[in-house]
Design an enzyme around this catalytic site. Structure first.
Site, PDB file in Angstrom:
ATOM      1  N   CYS A   2      54.434 -16.260 -16.432  1.00 57.09           N
ATOM      2  CA  CYS A   2      54.203 -17.688 -16.500  1.00 57.09           C
ATOM      3  C   CYS A   2      53.066 -17.942 -17.476  1.00 57.09           C
ATOM      4  O   CYS A   2      52.324 -17.042 -17.834  1.00 57.09           O
ATOM      5  CB  CYS A   2      53.836 -18.203 -15.125  1.00 57.09           C
ATOM      6  SG  CYS A   2      55.023 -17.714 -13.876  1.00 57.09           S
ATOM      7  N   ARG A  27      56.517 -17.918 -22.387  1.00 59.06           N
ATOM      8  CA  ARG A  27      56.259 -17.029 -21.251  1.00 59.06           C
ATOM      9  C   ARG A  27      57.124 -17.348 -20.033  1.00 59.06           C
ATOM     10  O   ARG A  27      57.191 -16.572 -19.077  1.00 59.06           O
ATOM     11  CB  ARG A  27      54.787 -17.129 -20.835  1.00 59.06           C
ATOM     12  CG  ARG A  27      53.829 -16.781 -21.928  1.00 59.06           C
ATOM     13  CD  ARG A  27      52.414 -16.974 -21.470  1.00 59.06           C
ATOM     14  NE  ARG A  27      52.048 -16.005 -20.472  1.00 59.06           N
ATOM     15  CZ  ARG A  27      51.526 -14.821 -20.726  1.00 59.06           C
ATOM     16  NH1 ARG A  27      51.331 -14.465 -21.972  1.00 59.06           N
ATOM     17  NH2 ARG A  27      51.214 -14.004 -19.768  1.00 59.06           N
ATOM     18  N   TRP A  74      58.116 -18.861 -14.848  1.00 56.00           N
ATOM     19  CA  TRP A  74      59.268 -17.955 -14.862  1.00 56.00           C
ATOM     20  C   TRP A  74      59.342 -17.435 -13.433  1.00 56.00           C
ATOM     21  O   TRP A  74      58.473 -16.677 -12.993  1.00 56.00           O
ATOM     22  CB  TRP A  74      59.042 -16.817 -15.849  1.00 56.00           C
ATOM     23  CG  TRP A  74      60.222 -15.916 -15.995  1.00 56.00           C
ATOM     24  CD1 TRP A  74      61.296 -16.113 -16.806  1.00 56.00           C
ATOM     25  CD2 TRP A  74      60.453 -14.660 -15.333  1.00 56.00           C
ATOM     26  NE1 TRP A  74      62.179 -15.074 -16.672  1.00 56.00           N
ATOM     27  CE2 TRP A  74      61.700 -14.174 -15.778  1.00 56.00           C
ATOM     28  CE3 TRP A  74      59.742 -13.916 -14.395  1.00 56.00           C
ATOM     29  CZ2 TRP A  74      62.237 -12.974 -15.331  1.00 56.00           C
ATOM     30  CZ3 TRP A  74      60.280 -12.721 -13.939  1.00 56.00           C
ATOM     31  CH2 TRP A  74      61.508 -12.266 -14.415  1.00 56.00           C
ATOM     32  N   ASN A 100      49.829 -16.821 -12.384  1.00 54.98           N
ATOM     33  CA  ASN A 100      50.772 -15.985 -13.112  1.00 54.98           C
ATOM     34  C   ASN A 100      50.670 -14.595 -12.515  1.00 54.98           C
ATOM     35  O   ASN A 100      49.570 -14.072 -12.356  1.00 54.98           O
ATOM     36  CB  ASN A 100      50.387 -15.974 -14.603  1.00 54.98           C
ATOM     37  CG  ASN A 100      51.116 -14.905 -15.374  1.00 54.98           C
ATOM     38  OD1 ASN A 100      52.238 -14.548 -15.048  1.00 54.98           O
ATOM     39  ND2 ASN A 100      50.464 -14.368 -16.400  1.00 54.98           N
ATOM     40  N   GLY A 101      51.815 -13.997 -12.160  1.00 54.12           N
ATOM     41  CA  GLY A 101      51.791 -12.655 -11.587  1.00 54.12           C
ATOM     42  C   GLY A 101      52.477 -12.643 -10.236  1.00 54.12           C
ATOM     43  O   GLY A 101      53.252 -13.545  -9.913  1.00 54.12           O
ATOM     44  N   GLU A 481      69.673  -1.230 -29.447  1.00 54.05           N
ATOM     45  CA  GLU A 481      68.963  -2.480 -29.738  1.00 54.05           C
ATOM     46  C   GLU A 481      69.947  -3.594 -30.132  1.00 54.05           C
ATOM     47  O   GLU A 481      69.768  -4.751 -29.762  1.00 54.05           O
ATOM     48  CB  GLU A 481      67.917  -2.224 -30.851  1.00 54.05           C
ATOM     49  CG  GLU A 481      67.226  -3.442 -31.428  1.00 54.05           C
ATOM     50  CD  GLU A 481      66.432  -4.295 -30.425  1.00 54.05           C
ATOM     51  OE1 GLU A 481      66.294  -3.897 -29.254  1.00 54.05           O
ATOM     52  OE2 GLU A 481      66.002  -5.390 -30.823  1.00 54.05           O
ATOM     53  N   LYS A 485      70.228  -7.159 -28.262  1.00 54.62           N
ATOM     54  CA  LYS A 485      70.103  -8.459 -28.936  1.00 54.62           C
ATOM     55  C   LYS A 485      71.274  -9.358 -28.573  1.00 54.62           C
ATOM     56  O   LYS A 485      71.100 -10.522 -28.277  1.00 54.62           O
ATOM     57  CB  LYS A 485      70.071  -8.307 -30.471  1.00 54.62           C
ATOM     58  CG  LYS A 485      68.778  -7.879 -31.083  1.00 54.62           C
ATOM     59  CD  LYS A 485      67.725  -8.947 -31.152  1.00 54.62           C
ATOM     60  CE  LYS A 485      66.716  -8.883 -30.058  1.00 54.62           C
ATOM     61  NZ  LYS A 485      65.961  -7.774 -29.688  1.00 54.62           N
ATOM     62  N   GLU A 488      71.100 -10.480 -24.857  1.00 49.56           N
ATOM     63  CA  GLU A 488      69.960 -11.378 -24.617  1.00 49.56           C
ATOM     64  C   GLU A 488      70.263 -12.818 -25.001  1.00 49.56           C
ATOM     65  O   GLU A 488      69.936 -13.733 -24.268  1.00 49.56           O
ATOM     66  CB  GLU A 488      68.778 -10.952 -25.506  1.00 49.56           C
ATOM     67  CG  GLU A 488      67.810  -9.990 -24.928  1.00 49.56           C
ATOM     68  CD  GLU A 488      66.723  -9.640 -25.932  1.00 49.56           C
ATOM     69  OE1 GLU A 488      67.030  -9.216 -27.066  1.00 49.56           O
ATOM     70  OE2 GLU A 488      65.546  -9.787 -25.584  1.00 49.56           O
ATOM     71  N   HIS A 504      83.716  10.769 -23.974  1.00 46.44           N
ATOM     72  CA  HIS A 504      83.400  11.189 -22.609  1.00 46.44           C
ATOM     73  C   HIS A 504      83.456  10.021 -21.620  1.00 46.44           C
ATOM     74  O   HIS A 504      82.821  10.083 -20.564  1.00 46.44           O
ATOM     75  CB  HIS A 504      82.021  11.865 -22.565  1.00 46.44           C
ATOM     76  CG  HIS A 504      81.961  13.096 -23.412  1.00 46.44           C
ATOM     77  ND1 HIS A 504      82.722  14.211 -23.140  1.00 46.44           N
ATOM     78  CD2 HIS A 504      81.277  13.367 -24.552  1.00 46.44           C
ATOM     79  CE1 HIS A 504      82.476  15.130 -24.077  1.00 46.44           C
ATOM     80  NE2 HIS A 504      81.607  14.635 -24.939  1.00 46.44           N
ATOM     81  N   LYS A 603      59.251 -14.176 -22.607  1.00 45.99           N
ATOM     82  CA  LYS A 603      58.773 -13.370 -23.741  1.00 45.99           C
ATOM     83  C   LYS A 603      57.832 -12.266 -23.279  1.00 45.99           C
ATOM     84  O   LYS A 603      57.905 -11.146 -23.747  1.00 45.99           O
ATOM     85  CB  LYS A 603      58.053 -14.302 -24.719  1.00 45.99           C
ATOM     86  CG  LYS A 603      57.494 -13.621 -25.948  1.00 45.99           C
ATOM     87  CD  LYS A 603      58.589 -13.281 -26.903  1.00 45.99           C
ATOM     88  CE  LYS A 603      58.116 -12.561 -28.129  1.00 45.99           C
ATOM     89  NZ  LYS A 603      59.232 -11.792 -28.713  1.00 45.99           N
TER      90      LYS A 603
HETATM   91  C1  G6P Z   1      60.512  -8.916 -22.783  1.00 44.81           C
HETATM   92  C2  G6P Z   1      60.925  -9.552 -24.090  1.00 44.81           C
HETATM   93  C3  G6P Z   1      61.475  -8.489 -25.025  1.00 44.81           C
HETATM   94  C4  G6P Z   1      60.460  -7.381 -25.214  1.00 44.81           C
HETATM   95  C5  G6P Z   1      60.015  -6.789 -23.881  1.00 44.81           C
HETATM   96  C6  G6P Z   1      58.836  -5.857 -24.039  1.00 44.81           C
HETATM   97  O1  G6P Z   1      61.637  -8.475 -22.099  1.00 44.81           O
HETATM   98  O2  G6P Z   1      61.880 -10.551 -23.876  1.00 44.81           O
HETATM   99  O3  G6P Z   1      61.778  -9.078 -26.270  1.00 44.81           O
HETATM  100  O4  G6P Z   1      61.003  -6.384 -26.009  1.00 44.81           O
HETATM  101  O5  G6P Z   1      59.602  -7.833 -22.998  1.00 44.81           O
HETATM  102  O6  G6P Z   1      57.733  -6.605 -24.467  1.00 44.81           O
HETATM  103  P1  G6P Z   1      56.501  -6.065 -25.260  1.00 44.81           P
HETATM  104  O7  G6P Z   1      55.653  -7.293 -25.498  1.00 44.81           O
HETATM  105  O8  G6P Z   1      55.808  -5.081 -24.376  1.00 44.81           O
HETATM  106  O9  G6P Z   1      56.984  -5.462 -26.509  1.00 44.81           O
END
Ligand code: G6P
Length: 608
Positions: A2, A27, A74, A100-101, A481, A485, A488, A504, A603
């Site tokens: 948050c 956040r 969040w 937050n937390g 990755e 993407k 996400e 496999h 984020k």
């Molecule tokens: C969240 C974000 C991702 C990011 C991950 C790790 O899930 O949405 O985009 O890769 O956290 O975050 P960091 O800030 O530790 O790279």
């Protein structure tokens, strides 16, 4: 997860608080709220939805308070509803709290307070805090004392800001394992989860550390350690943050802007660090641990999400360039493993935000074991940056879109530099490597001119609801990755797989409705990738591939090809990343998704 803002100063506090929430919305954005104190009473406004909903309501307020705080959520405990939105308050609305937390022992505290007659209105863990402060206030009559006693009882991770009509003109804050920064301006103070909400007001900041609380009034601030019940002397430090980077310019959203920043990102990650002519790499952030680095015989990379996949690219790079065994572990798993370490093992945390709770927990796990802790971090001054013994900043500038793009590119560049730095003299074609790294920004620019073609191909593939991303060697983490993407931001089901593993199991899923994205730039094992592609084609699976320019052969094997400029195999991930990011981006846009704020995500994940 948050975002928190608090303001005390000469301005109408609602302005900086709402602006701060907008800066922190990355956040979390399930719901938002503000609370303020005008004359001697508290007012709360909170709603489900984005900060702009709150902004409209705040604009109608006649009050011009000098003390206010806000929150963008969040959800962890309790659904994203208006009732569960922050701020939370006690029964008579005299104590307001944003958090937050996660408060891990909230149920125990809640049960105790219920027995004492306290009533709860929400499903959140946070609501215990205003009630607990009230409880202690009734015992001692001092709000400062009550706040300190209450936060001392909390376990888990939290950053908390509180205001109260029982303590007029004061702003209270506390931190444990969740970031909180205090901006110290001219006649004003602003508290926030990260400096992006502060930098417009002041560049002087104090990072609160674990177990620290701050009591702020117009006269100044007092910082105490609530574990030791002692005063802490702290002075403000200068923030190194560039506001310009955070603006959208002419881009429709941050994700596209950040993908287009790739050439600049590579330049900034390599600037002053690589010297192609002499074949040297200079990483200022590692100078202090030069001798310790020589003793490292095993490297464990810990990270989450996209940073973890960058770490997997790093595994290939560092093993090849430095001949050091590397393992990459998900920070969330690493923390709970029992594995033997020797002092010659170093841990390298990779994090864009530097605030990811699992990554921080992984670093904490190895605290006091005489192991070198290194970091690759983007956010300057963040918790991971401050926890590590040494490290290399990405210098990618603030990344705002939830899906990480430019940070991945910067992380891979830095990992290549670390590989070269570690492996001083171990590879023969070091100069060639550095020349390639140096020419990468131009190649990235060249690739970005193909954006229309990538858009057309991406749009064509949005009709599929299942995707496999496949690759080998450096292409394998790229496949992981790429799939991340896509899921996400489009919510399409996608999996990344090692191409050699298709036979496999996953091949069973392939038919004309199951699409594959093949990572197939020039590499040592390209012929083998061709075989894997052919196996999919033979079963009727549609395939789009990313390949190196001039590769005509692949055209015969797949349905669509996106070409990248030629570079060495080890640096392909940087160019491939731009393609997979754009592919996911345009697919999401075509499907009408919010690319900057995908549902259910945040984020910066500051809860474990
Ligand atoms: C969240 C974000 C991702 C990011 C991950 C790790 O899930 O949405 O985009 O890769 O956290 O975050 P960091 O800030 O530790 O790279």
């Amino acid at each position: 997860m948050c975002g928190i803002v608090g303001y005390l100063g000469n301005k109408n506090a609602l302005g900086p608080v709402v602006d701060g929430l907008k800066a922190l919305e990355y956040r979390g954005y399930d719901s938002a709220g503000v609370a303020y104190i005008n004359s001697d009473s508290c007012t709360v406004i909170k709603r489900v939805g984005r900060v702009e909903t709150i902004e409209k309501l705040v604009d109608k307020e006649k009050a011009t308070p000098h003390l206010a705080m806000g929150h963008t959520r969040w959800a962890t405990h309790g659904a994203p509803t208006t009732v569960n939105a922050h701020p939370h308050f006690n029964h008579d609305k005299t104590i307001m709290v944003v958090h937050n937390g996660i408060i891990e022992n909230f149920q125990v505290i809640k049960n105790r307070l219920i027995e004492l007659g306290y009533q709860f209105a929400t499903e959140t863990d946070t609501e215990v805090v205003p009630h607990l402060i009230e409880y202690h206030f009734k015992q001692s009559g001092s709000f400062e004392d009550a706040f300190e006693k209450a936060v001392s009882e909390l376990e888990g991770a939290f950053s908390i800001v509180a205001i109260s009509s029982l303590a007029l003109g004061q702003l209270f804050a506390a931190r444990l394992s969740s970031p909180l920064v205090l901006g110290v301006g001219e006649d004003e103070f602003i508290l926030a989860s990260d400096p992006s909400a502060i930098m417009e007001h002041t560049k002087k900041v104090i990072y609160l550390e674990d177990y620290e609380l701050a009591i702020i009034s117009k006269k100044g601030y007092k910082i105490r350690n609530f574990k030791r019940a002692a005063v802490v002397e702290k002075t403000a430090e200068e923030l190194d943050f560039d506001l310009e980077h955070a603006a959208l310019d002419d881009f429709p959203n941050f994700m596209l802007k950040e993908i287009f920043e790739a050439p600049q990102t590579i330049k900034l990650a390599t600037l002053g660090r690589i010297r192609p002519k002499s074949g040297t790499v200079k990483l200022g952030g590692l100078v202090d641990v030069k001798d310790k680095l020589k003793e490292v015989q095993r490297l464990i990379i810990v990270a989450c999400g996209t940073s973890y996949y960058a770490g997997l690219v790093g595994e290939y790079l560092i093993e090849e360039l430095a001949h050091i065994p590397v393992e990459v572990q998900l920070a969330s798993e690493f923390k709970y493993r029992f594995e033997p370490f020797s002092p010659s093992t170093a841990v390298l945390a990779i994090s864009q935000s530097g605030e990811t709770a699992d990554t921080i927990a992984a670093l904490k796990k190895v605290e006091g074991r005489n192991m070198l802790r290194l970091g690759i971090v983007n956010a300057v001054g963040s918790t991971v940056a401050r926890m590590t013994d040494a490290g290399v900043y990405c210098h990618a500038g603030p990344e705002r879109a939830v899906a990480s793009t430019k940070a991945f590119i910067a992380q891979v560049c830095v990992l290549a530099e670390i590989g070269l730095h570690f492996g001083n003299g171990k590879i023969r074609d070091r100069k060639r490597f550095l020349q390639e790294l140096d020419s990468l920004p131009k190649k990235a620019e060249q690739l970005l001119t193909q954006v229309d073609k990538i858009r057309q191909i991406a749009e064509k593939y949005t009709r599929f609801s299942n995707f496999l991303y496949i690759g080998r060697r450096y292409g394998y983490p790229c496949a992981l990755e790429g799939a991340l993407k896509l899921k996400e931001i489009t919510y399409i089901h996608a999996e990344g797989y090692a191409a050699g593993e298709m036979k496999h199991g996953p091949l069973a899923m392939i038919d004309k409705n199951f699409a594959t994205f093949a990572i197939a730039p020039d590499c040592q094992v390209l012929e083998k990738v061709y075989s894997n592609i052919s196996e999919i084609k033979a079963r009727g699976g549609p395939i789009v591939a990313v390949a190196t320019e001039d590769n005509r052969q692949i055209k015969k094997l797949v349905d669509d090809v996106i070409y990248i400029p030629k570079t060495i195999e080890q640096l392909n991930p940087v160019l491939v990343a731009i393609v997979i990011q754009l592919f996911a981006y345009y697919a999401a846009i075509k499907l009408g998704k919010n690319v900057d704020r995908p549902r259910n995500l945040a984020k910066s994940v500051t809860v474990e």
